[in-house]
Design a protein around this motif. Structure first.
Motif, mmCIF file in Angstrom:
data_model
loop_
_atom_site.group_PDB
_atom_site.id
_atom_site.type_symbol
_atom_site.label_atom_id
_atom_site.label_comp_id
_atom_site.label_asym_id
_atom_site.label_seq_id
_atom_site.Cartn_x
_atom_site.Cartn_y
_atom_site.Cartn_z
ATOM 1 N N ALA A 229 -7.343 64.243 5.953
ATOM 2 C CA ALA A 229 -8.240 63.196 6.458
ATOM 3 C C ALA A 229 -9.356 62.927 5.451
ATOM 4 O O ALA A 229 -9.675 61.769 5.165
ATOM 5 C CB ALA A 229 -8.811 63.595 7.817
ATOM 6 N N ASP A 230 -9.910 63.993 4.880
ATOM 7 C CA ASP A 230 -10.978 63.826 3.882
ATOM 8 C C ASP A 230 -10.460 63.082 2.656
ATOM 9 O O ASP A 230 -11.114 62.184 2.134
ATOM 10 C CB ASP A 230 -11.534 65.195 3.461
ATOM 11 N N ALA A 231 -9.257 63.465 2.201
ATOM 12 C CA ALA A 231 -8.692 62.844 0.999
ATOM 13 C C ALA A 231 -8.422 61.354 1.216
ATOM 14 O O ALA A 231 -8.500 60.559 0.288
ATOM 15 C CB ALA A 231 -7.415 63.562 0.586
ATOM 16 N N LEU A 232 -8.121 60.983 2.461
ATOM 17 C CA LEU A 232 -7.823 59.581 2.780
ATOM 18 C C LEU A 232 -9.058 58.828 3.270
ATOM 19 O O LEU A 232 -8.996 57.630 3.539
ATOM 20 C CB LEU A 232 -6.735 59.514 3.859
ATOM 21 N N ILE A 306 8.939 61.473 7.375
ATOM 22 C CA ILE A 306 9.378 62.450 6.393
ATOM 23 C C ILE A 306 9.919 63.634 7.174
ATOM 24 O O ILE A 306 9.202 64.234 7.976
ATOM 25 C CB ILE A 306 8.230 62.923 5.479
ATOM 26 N N VAL A 307 11.188 63.930 6.968
ATOM 27 C CA VAL A 307 11.800 65.051 7.666
ATOM 28 C C VAL A 307 11.550 66.294 6.825
ATOM 29 O O VAL A 307 12.038 66.401 5.691
ATOM 30 C CB VAL A 307 13.312 64.818 7.852
ATOM 31 N N GLY A 308 10.734 67.194 7.353
ATOM 32 C CA GLY A 308 10.442 68.389 6.576
ATOM 33 C C GLY A 308 9.327 69.204 7.194
ATOM 34 O O GLY A 308 8.810 68.875 8.266
ATOM 35 N N ASP A 309 8.948 70.266 6.499
ATOM 36 C CA ASP A 309 7.895 71.158 6.958
ATOM 37 C C ASP A 309 6.538 70.494 6.724
ATOM 38 O O ASP A 309 6.230 70.079 5.598
ATOM 39 C CB ASP A 309 7.985 72.476 6.182
ATOM 40 N N LEU A 310 5.740 70.412 7.766
ATOM 41 C CA LEU A 310 4.498 69.648 7.637
ATOM 42 C C LEU A 310 3.515 70.288 6.667
ATOM 43 O O LEU A 310 2.739 69.582 6.022
ATOM 44 C CB LEU A 310 3.862 69.409 9.011
ATOM 45 N N PHE A 311 3.572 71.621 6.548
ATOM 46 C CA PHE A 311 2.640 72.283 5.626
ATOM 47 C C PHE A 311 3.049 72.033 4.179
ATOM 48 O O PHE A 311 2.211 71.713 3.328
ATOM 49 C CB PHE A 311 2.557 73.781 5.933
ATOM 50 N N GLU A 312 4.349 72.136 3.894
ATOM 51 C CA GLU A 312 4.824 71.873 2.518
ATOM 52 C C GLU A 312 4.570 70.423 2.130
ATOM 53 O O GLU A 312 4.013 70.138 1.073
ATOM 54 C CB GLU A 312 6.333 72.180 2.426
ATOM 55 N N VAL A 313 4.976 69.509 3.009
ATOM 56 C CA VAL A 313 4.806 68.084 2.703
ATOM 57 C C VAL A 313 3.314 67.725 2.667
ATOM 58 O O VAL A 313 2.857 67.010 1.776
ATOM 59 C CB VAL A 313 5.552 67.197 3.732
ATOM 60 N N GLY A 314 2.560 68.261 3.631
ATOM 61 C CA GLY A 314 1.133 67.969 3.715
ATOM 62 C C GLY A 314 0.390 68.419 2.455
ATOM 63 O O GLY A 314 -0.440 67.682 1.919
ATOM 64 N N ARG A 315 0.721 69.625 1.984
ATOM 65 C CA ARG A 315 0.032 70.116 0.778
ATOM 66 C C ARG A 315 0.417 69.302 -0.454
ATOM 67 O O ARG A 315 -0.432 68.988 -1.291
ATOM 68 C CB ARG A 315 0.335 71.610 0.570
ATOM 69 N N ALA A 316 1.692 68.928 -0.526
ATOM 70 C CA ALA A 316 2.142 68.095 -1.657
ATOM 71 C C ALA A 316 1.441 66.735 -1.618
ATOM 72 O O ALA A 316 1.023 66.207 -2.653
ATOM 73 C CB ALA A 316 3.659 67.917 -1.598
ATOM 74 N N LEU A 317 1.273 66.211 -0.416
ATOM 75 C CA LEU A 317 0.609 64.925 -0.255
ATOM 76 C C LEU A 317 -0.863 65.009 -0.669
ATOM 77 O O LEU A 317 -1.407 64.104 -1.308
ATOM 78 C CB LEU A 317 0.739 64.482 1.208
ATOM 79 N N LEU A 318 -1.466 66.138 -0.341
ATOM 80 C CA LEU A 318 -2.858 66.376 -0.708
ATOM 81 C C LEU A 318 -3.007 66.345 -2.229
ATOM 82 O O LEU A 318 -3.939 65.731 -2.770
ATOM 83 C CB LEU A 318 -3.290 67.738 -0.139
ATOM 84 N N VAL A 319 -2.074 67.000 -2.935
ATOM 85 C CA VAL A 319 -2.091 67.025 -4.397
ATOM 86 C C VAL A 319 -1.988 65.602 -4.948
ATOM 87 O O VAL A 319 -2.762 65.190 -5.813
ATOM 88 C CB VAL A 319 -0.933 67.912 -4.930
ATOM 89 N N GLU A 320 -1.034 64.826 -4.407
ATOM 90 C CA GLU A 320 -0.836 63.452 -4.876
ATOM 91 C C GLU A 320 -2.079 62.586 -4.633
ATOM 92 O O GLU A 320 -2.487 61.815 -5.494
ATOM 93 C CB GLU A 320 0.360 62.811 -4.154
ATOM 94 N N LEU A 321 -2.654 62.735 -3.441
ATOM 95 C CA LEU A 321 -3.818 61.900 -3.091
ATOM 96 C C LEU A 321 -5.019 62.254 -3.949
ATOM 97 O O LEU A 321 -5.768 61.372 -4.386
ATOM 98 C CB LEU A 321 -4.165 62.062 -1.602
ATOM 99 N N ARG A 322 -5.194 63.559 -4.197
ATOM 100 C CA ARG A 322 -6.348 63.974 -5.006
ATOM 101 C C ARG A 322 -6.160 63.530 -6.448
ATOM 102 O O ARG A 322 -7.124 63.114 -7.103
ATOM 103 C CB ARG A 322 -6.526 65.491 -4.914
ATOM 104 N N ALA A 323 -4.915 63.609 -6.949
ATOM 105 C CA ALA A 323 -4.637 63.179 -8.325
ATOM 106 C C ALA A 323 -4.936 61.685 -8.469
ATOM 107 O O ALA A 323 -5.491 61.227 -9.458
ATOM 108 C CB ALA A 323 -3.175 63.464 -8.662
ATOM 109 N N ARG A 324 -4.594 60.945 -7.415
ATOM 110 C CA ARG A 324 -4.768 59.500 -7.420
ATOM 111 C C ARG A 324 -6.236 59.103 -7.457
ATOM 112 O O ARG A 324 -6.637 58.189 -8.170
ATOM 113 C CB ARG A 324 -4.132 58.950 -6.148
ATOM 114 N N SER A 325 -7.037 59.822 -6.661
ATOM 115 C CA SER A 325 -8.463 59.466 -6.611
ATOM 116 C C SER A 325 -9.196 60.047 -7.812
ATOM 117 O O SER A 325 -10.378 59.813 -7.990
ATOM 118 C CB SER A 325 -9.072 59.949 -5.302
ATOM 119 N N GLY A 326 -8.490 60.833 -8.626
ATOM 120 C CA GLY A 326 -9.043 61.333 -9.876
ATOM 121 C C GLY A 326 -10.064 62.419 -9.652
ATOM 122 O O GLY A 326 -11.016 62.511 -10.363
#
Lengths: 326, 262
Positions: A229-232, A306-326
């Motif tokens: 939520a913070d990242a978004l 997204i069919v998958g483990d919410l913690f694995e996908v959620g953490r990967a998403l966090l990495v992508e979002l943080r990379a995007r916002s620099g």
């Protein structure tokens, strides 16, 4: 004399103008222009100056009523009474207000004291045959209805995020105004205010919501929900199961017994999408779900799952979002 | 303590059949009725309070005569008795009529507290409770996360959910409190409770019993009307993503960027 459309200006805890009131004022401006009604804002508070000035950037004329009692008493009944008495005195035709908890208290009181009907939780407001027409979403979003008043007077409450707030081309004026009538209803004293750690902006107003359900598994799991939520730049929501389990506070609950939300993005982690939850969020602009079960009910109304483990996908998403916002 | 709980029978939200009839009113025959979920939280709060302080719980509904069945379900949770205001003239009642009728019915009852749910799953207005309080001149305490009466002092304290925490409110009783789910999960009726509910007293009252005229409420006095209905637009097809978490995450980001959300 032309009739008037009044807009109630609601206050934030800090004494500014609530975001919902900027949206209500914007919606009211469109209706008033079409209907040929005078447009008047009303702010009633112990110190109405800041909120009234802000409301005047949206409306041509704002009445600022100083009511000291709201400083240390529950506001709804007091403001409702003052508003009903002003309505009696000045004779406007319609009152528009927000559909949040404060707006509900106010509309209920004003209706009971004036006998005016209420069309509530508007998702759109128009003007047909000399009366407002109000679109409402009923039966948990299964049906849209259009309604109007049988008479020439009435109250409309408008949901958050229904219109985008837009200031008027020319700012209006604030008129300090005396209160009318007596406070004949009993007042309810506020003996204490308790701050709740982490209490955020009301989720009804959030543009982005990241929600956790039973699949999040515990209070610790909500840390990831919060980080996303913070990242978004959004707020945290939850299902009834997560709230009843004590993983997160009731004020974050979305659904039949919680709040109805309409964000641009609803990111659901471990949320099955049972009907009781669906009714609170199905009108979100975009729904993205992360769930182990591709056959969960939410798969039927999400835009992306997204069919998958919410913690694995959620953490990967966090990495992508943080990379995007620099 | 004497507590009145406002209870509304609503169409079962889990059923798919909710609809309006040709008269643009709720087609009550189309779906089974259940006790409104938020009212069950209010009833649970009332039952806990009388367990703690002694007393009795009266349910008050305004509904068609068939609502006695729904009321028995609420009685099975442990309420003492039910009062059902039912009258053919109430058909088509709107908010204003509902407030008038419930306020009139409460005038004939004795109570220290009136408890109501935050809103209903069918109408969802949440406007009846503040209206009833204003009509009766009762202290109004909304969105309670905690209710602590002091019967000796004749006062009640309520933690009201506010944007940044809680407002602790205090008022003399009798007063009206709007309950939230934060008060605790409703109990399931026990078999004993279900058996006992069969013989509990359910009184029905007509609007004449309440001293109200036929044309003062119901369809004859509506302030609002439905002019049309529409099915909401269906959502588009669901895109399904499977695969490694980092790939899936990149797909989500691309999807959100494409929709200009991020």
């Amino acid at each position: 004399m032309r009739g008037a459309l009044w807009v109630h200006g609601e206050l934030t805890p800090e004494g500014g103008l609530a975001k919902i009131s900027t949206e209500v004022a914007t919606a009211a401006r469109t209706v008033a222009a079409e209907a040929g009604l005078d447009l008047v804002g009303v702010v009633i508070a112990a110190d109405p100056a800041a909120a009234a000035a802000e409301l005047a950037t949206y409306l041509p004329r704002v009445l600022a009523v100083t009511e000291p009692a709201t400083a240390d008493h529950a506001a709804g009944m007091i403001v409702g009474q003052r508003l009903a008495a002003l309505i009696e005195r000045d004779g406007p035709a319609f009152l528009f207000t927000g559909a949040g908890p404060e707006g509900r208290d106010l509309a209920g009181v004003v209706s009971a004291l004036t006998g005016w009907g209420v069309l509530w939780n508007a998702v759109a407001v128009g003007w047909t045959d000399g009366r407002p027409t109000v679109r409402m979403s009923v039966f948990g979003g299964k049906l849209l209805t259009d309604s109007t008043f049988t008479g020439e007077r009435g109250i409309v409450t408008i949901r958050p995020n229904v219109v985008s707030a837009e200031a008027a081309a020319t700012p209006g004026t604030v008129e300090p105004t005396d209160a009318a009538g007596e406070l004949s209803q009993p007042v309810v004293r506020i003996v204490e205010r308790l701050e709740e750690a982490g209490a955020a902006a009301p989720i009804e107003e959030a543009k982005i919501i990241v929600a956790g359900g039973r699949g999040v598994g515990g209070a610790e799991g909500f840390t990831l929900v919060q980080e996303l939520a913070d990242a978004l730049g959004g707020a945290v929501g939850a299902t009834r199961a997560a709230v009843d389990s004590g993983w997160i506070g009731y004020s974050q609950q979305i659904g039949q017994t919680g709040k109805i939300v309409k964000p641009q993005l609803y990111l659901a982690l471990g949320v099955s999408g049972a009907i009781q939850h669906k009714v609170g969020m199905q009108t979100a602009g975009t729904i993205v779900a992360v769930n182990r079960d591709p056959d969960a009910p939410i798969a039927e109304f999400a835009d992306l799952i997204i069919v998958g483990d919410l913690f694995e996908v959620g953490r990967a998403l966090l990495v992508e979002l943080r990379a995007r916002s620099g | 303590m004497r507590i009145v709980v406002l209870v509304k029978p609503v169409p079962d939200p889990a059923s798919a059949g909710e609809r309006l009839g040709p008269d643009m009113r709720l087609d009550r025959a189309a779906t089974p009725a259940v006790v409104n979920a938020n009212d069950e939280y209010a009833l649970e709060a009332a039952l806990k309070l009388v367990e703690q302080h002694g007393g009795e719980v009266t349910l008050l509904s305004m509904a068609p005569s068939t609502a006695t069945d729904t009321m028995r379900k609420a009685l099975a949770m442990g309420a003492t008795r039910g009062v059902l205001v039912t009258d053919p003239a109430l058909e088509g009642s709107d908010l204003v009529s509902t407030v008038t009728v419930l306020a009139a019915a409460l005038k004939s009852l004795e109570y220290d507290l009136v408890l109501a749910g935050a809103d209903t799953s069918d109408g969802g207005g949440g406007l009846v409770a503040p209206g009833v309080a204003a009509r009766l001149g009762l202290p109004y305490l909304s969105y309670a996360a905690r209710i602590a009466p002091d019967p000796d002092a004749g006062t009640v304290r309520v933690h009201r959910i506010a944007p940044t925490g809680f407002e602790v409110l205090e008022a003399p009783m009798p007063s009206l409190v709007v309950c939230t789910q934060a008060l605790g999960e409703p109990r399931y009726p026990s078999l004993k409770g279900i058996m006992a509910a069969r013989s509990k007293e359910v009184t029905t009252r007509s609007i004449a019993d309440l001293g109200l005229a036929d044309d003062a409420v119901g369809g004859a006095a509506v302030t609002t009307r439905v002019t049309g209905t529409e099915k909401p637009p269906a959502r588009g097809a669901t895109k399904v993503v499977r695969g490694a978490p980092d790939e899936a995450a990149r797909e989500v980001v691309a999807f959100l960027a494409e929709r200009r959300i991020i």
